[in-house]
Design a protein around this motif. Structure first.
Motif, PDB file in Angstrom:
ATOM      1  N   ASP A  83      11.960 -31.967  13.287  1.00 33.55           N
ATOM      2  CA  ASP A  83      11.100 -33.140  13.257  1.00 33.55           C
ATOM      3  C   ASP A  83       9.789 -32.950  14.042  1.00 33.55           C
ATOM      4  O   ASP A  83       8.950 -33.839  14.082  1.00 33.55           O
TER       5      ASP A  83
ATOM      6  N   ASP B 113       9.618 -32.700  19.608  1.00 34.67           N
ATOM      7  CA  ASP B 113      10.363 -32.495  20.856  1.00 34.67           C
ATOM      8  C   ASP B 113       9.418 -32.423  22.061  1.00 34.67           C
ATOM      9  O   ASP B 113       9.791 -32.782  23.170  1.00 34.67           O
TER      10      ASP B 113
ATOM     11  N   GLY C 230      10.757 -35.875  21.934  1.00 35.40           N
ATOM     12  CA  GLY C 230      11.899 -36.206  21.098  1.00 35.40           C
ATOM     13  C   GLY C 230      13.079 -35.312  21.346  1.00 35.40           C
ATOM     14  O   GLY C 230      13.985 -35.237  20.513  1.00 35.40           O
TER      15      GLY C 230
ATOM     16  N   PHE D 227      14.135 -41.704  23.676  1.00 37.42           N
ATOM     17  CA  PHE D 227      13.175 -40.608  23.812  1.00 37.42           C
ATOM     18  C   PHE D 227      11.854 -41.193  24.321  1.00 37.42           C
ATOM     19  O   PHE D 227      11.866 -42.139  25.103  1.00 37.42           O
TER      20      PHE D 227
ATOM     21  N   THR E 229       8.737 -41.536  19.945  1.00 39.28           N
ATOM     22  CA  THR E 229       9.132 -40.868  18.696  1.00 39.28           C
ATOM     23  C   THR E 229       9.910 -41.813  17.782  1.00 39.28           C
ATOM     24  O   THR E 229      10.297 -41.397  16.682  1.00 39.28           O
ATOM     25  N   GLN E 230      10.130 -43.047  18.193  1.00 40.48           N
ATOM     26  CA  GLN E 230      10.909 -43.993  17.403  1.00 40.48           C
ATOM     27  C   GLN E 230      10.052 -45.207  17.046  1.00 40.48           C
ATOM     28  O   GLN E 230       9.124 -45.568  17.792  1.00 40.48           O
TER      29      GLN E 230
ATOM     30  N   GLU F 234      11.568 -39.627  14.905  1.00 41.87           N
ATOM     31  CA  GLU F 234      12.783 -38.923  15.282  1.00 41.87           C
ATOM     32  C   GLU F 234      13.691 -38.725  14.073  1.00 41.87           C
ATOM     33  O   GLU F 234      13.897 -39.642  13.260  1.00 41.87           O
ATOM     34  N   TYR F 235      14.178 -37.459  13.947  1.00 43.04           N
ATOM     35  CA  TYR F 235      15.119 -37.028  12.907  1.00 43.04           C
ATOM     36  C   TYR F 235      14.484 -36.955  11.511  1.00 43.04           C
ATOM     37  O   TYR F 235      15.212 -36.760  10.532  1.00 43.04           O
TER      38      TYR F 235
END
Length: 579
Positions: A348, A351, A381, A442, A445-446, A542-543
């Motif tokens: 993703d 990080d 992340g 995190f 990132t969301q 994220e993800y």
């Protein structure tokens, strides 16, 4: 004027010079010397060295028309030296010097200012230090005498005055072939025998400062100390001697350059011209006639090149700093890392996300003196605790200084130990502490997580500027590593791991690194784990696989960067943070 070709034979150097102190009885008889009682409590010692002098003062036995020396024409490859001595200053602790000069008589010194930097310039140094004026002064086909004021410390340290002439010193290419002939060198020292101490070296301030000087400025040297000026409480006055470089590459007496013979603390603006360098020598004199060592102030290349680095001020980003000349900014960019290497993981690319502008600051020669980064830590992340570092291709010993300002807090950094041929500096030793969890697991990132960016400024200064071809281009070699596993490093594609990396991880899982071909940190399809995106980039949620968030990236990566070079400007906005 003589411009015939000289043979490049052995130069006549300082030979057989002893570090011991000579008494009068040890002096070679060919050296003319003597002491005169002036009848007023002072004495004057003179010592003349010429072609008849012998060792240890001078070695005429190897002098010739081909090698140069006293009595012969000497050119750019015929530098030579000699040694004056005043042993009494060591054996008689009562000696205090009132004046000390070195006068050199020479023929055909073509140092006329109209030659510019192409004239004949013969430098004189004593004990390895260039004197002021910096040159023999004279004109074509005439005898001339140049007087140099000797610093007292050059006599009092050991009684020896090792003198050296650098003939035709700007003739680097060997094409100009100016020559001059030295007749003699005359040392003159006037002194007292007294327990009184000399005055202290003056402390100066200059107005304006060197880089503020213009042709509209009077140049003023002011005495600012020390207090008291004399350790015995004697009254003190000051002697001023002014020098100027009007384009010859070194300073000469102002009257020799066609200026007024200034003897006060000021040069009027009417006497200065763009590009000239002015220097004042100030010596303290007490009521007993004893003198201090001189102090100097220099106004460099007025209105032209303040710091003397060869780059005119109008082009110099650092006109007052001879170590720096040019800023070289990279466009705003974003460094992003995926931390599950050697596995692709969720891929993703959030990080660690850091926006940045690199400034590579170069010396006038083009080599890199300093690297500076200004930017923001944007997002984290990663579930793992990671550190962020940069490797520079220079020895650790070449790091003059390094510092980091993180969220307003300044700290000094030192290179990481254990590296050879590279200097690794850890900027953030735990990204999780800089971008912590909170309401969200995190950092930025969301969806809905919109916390402040953390400002970061970093700089590293190299003791010796590093050639660009050696150091490489920004962003150099940035990487993250696992705090709990220092050997697990994650770099950009084809950036080599450091000496502390665990090389057994290369080529495992999804990684296709091949050290034999200098191929590192990419999959078999060319997908990297770290990117330097040439824009302020919005990272995936994220993800969310980066290939979903930026559909053009896959073709770009698998084509080796030849296709879709602007992939980063075309996000799928439903998958990106703040797109």
């Amino acid at each position: 004027m003589h411009t015939f070709k000289l043979n490049k034979l052995c130069s006549l150097g300082l030979l057989a010079l002893s570090s011991s102190v000579f008494t009068h009885s040890a002096f070679a008889t060919a050296t003319q010397e003597g002491t005169v009682n002036n009848g007023n409590g002072t004495f004057t010692y003179t010592q003349k060295i010429n072609a008849t002098s012998t060792l240890p003062h001078y070695n005429q036995s190897i002098a010739s028309p081909a090698t140069g020396g006293f009595g012969f024409y000497s050119g750019y490859n015929q530098d030579f030296g000699w040694q004056h001595s005043f042993g009494d200053i060591i054996t008689n602790p009562l000696i205090q010097i009132q004046s000390a000069t070195l006068m050199i008589r020479a023929y055909d010194v073509d140092s006329e200012s109209f030659h510019g930097t192409n004239g004949e310039y013969d430098g004189i140094a004593v004990d390895g230090v260039d004197l002021n004026p910096g040159l023999l002064q004279g004109t074509n086909n005439t005898w001339s005498e140049t007087s140099f004021d000797l610093p007292i410390f050059s006599i009092s340290d050991d009684g020896l005055i090792n003198t050296f002439m650098d003939a035709d010193m700007y003739n680097i290419s060997g094409t100009m072939n100016w020559v001059t002939q030295l007749d003699y060198s005359l040392l003159t020292i006037t002194y007292l025998e007294t327990t009184n101490n000399p005055p202290l070296k003056p402390e100066l301030s200059m107005s304006p400062s060197s880089c503020d000087a213009t042709t509209a400025s009077d140049l003023v040297a002011s005495i600012t100390g020390p207090t008291p000026a004399d350790p015995d409480g004697d009254s003190v006055s000051y002697l001023y001697r002014w020098f100027v470089d009007i384009g010859q590459g070194s300073v000469v007496d102002d009257e020799v350059a066609g200026k007024t013979d200034h003897q006060g603390n000021t040069v009027l603006s009417t006497q200065t011209i763009d590009g000239e360098t002015w220097r004042v020598q100030v010596t303290a004199v007490d009521s007993n006639g004893l003198v201090s060592d001189p102090e100097f102030s220099t106004w460099i290349s007025i209105d032209t090149d303040c710091d003397g680095d060869g780059v005119d001020d109008v082009y110099d980003d650092y006109p007052a700093d001879p170590e720096r000349a040019f800023n070289n900014y990279n466009p705003s960019a974003t460094l992003v890392f995926e931390d599950l290497w050697p596995e692709k993981g969720d891929y993703d690319y959030n990080d660690f996300v850091m926006q940045n502008v690199f400034n590579t600051i170069t010396h006038a020669s083009g080599a890199v003196k300093e690297v500076a980064i200004a930017g923001n830590a944007v997002a984290r992340g990663a579930g793992y605790a990671n550190a962020f570092a940069i490797s520079f291709l220079t020895d650790t010993s070449n790091i003059e200084s390094s510092s980091l300002t993180l969220d307003g807090n300044l700290s000094t950094l030192t290179p990481e130990a254990g590296h050879t041929g590279e200097a690794v500096i850890v900027l953030i030793d735990n990204i999780s502490s800089v971008l912590p969890s909170g309401t969200y697991s995190f950092y930025n990132t969301q969806n809905g997580d919109d916390r402040p960016l953390v400002p970061i400024e970093f700089n590293v200064v190299f003791e010796t500027p590093v050639p660009v071809l050696t150091l490489g281009d920004a962003p150099f070699n940035p990487f993250i590593y696992r705090v709990a596993n220092r050997g697990l490093e994650i770099h950009m594609s084809d950036r080599a791991p450091t000496d502390l990396a665990d090389l057994t991880l290369l080529g495992t899982s999804d990684d296709a690194s091949d050290p034999n071909t200098n191929s590192y940190y990419q999959t078999a399809n060319g997908h990297p784990w770290a990117l330097y995106v040439p824009s302020i980039w919005t990272h995936p949620y994220e993800y969310i696989d980066v290939l979903l968030a930026y559909p053009q990236m896959q073709v770009w990566a698998e084509s080796g960067g030849s296709t879709n070079p602007g992939w980063f400007a075309y996000p799928d906005t439903t998958h990106c943070w703040k797109c």
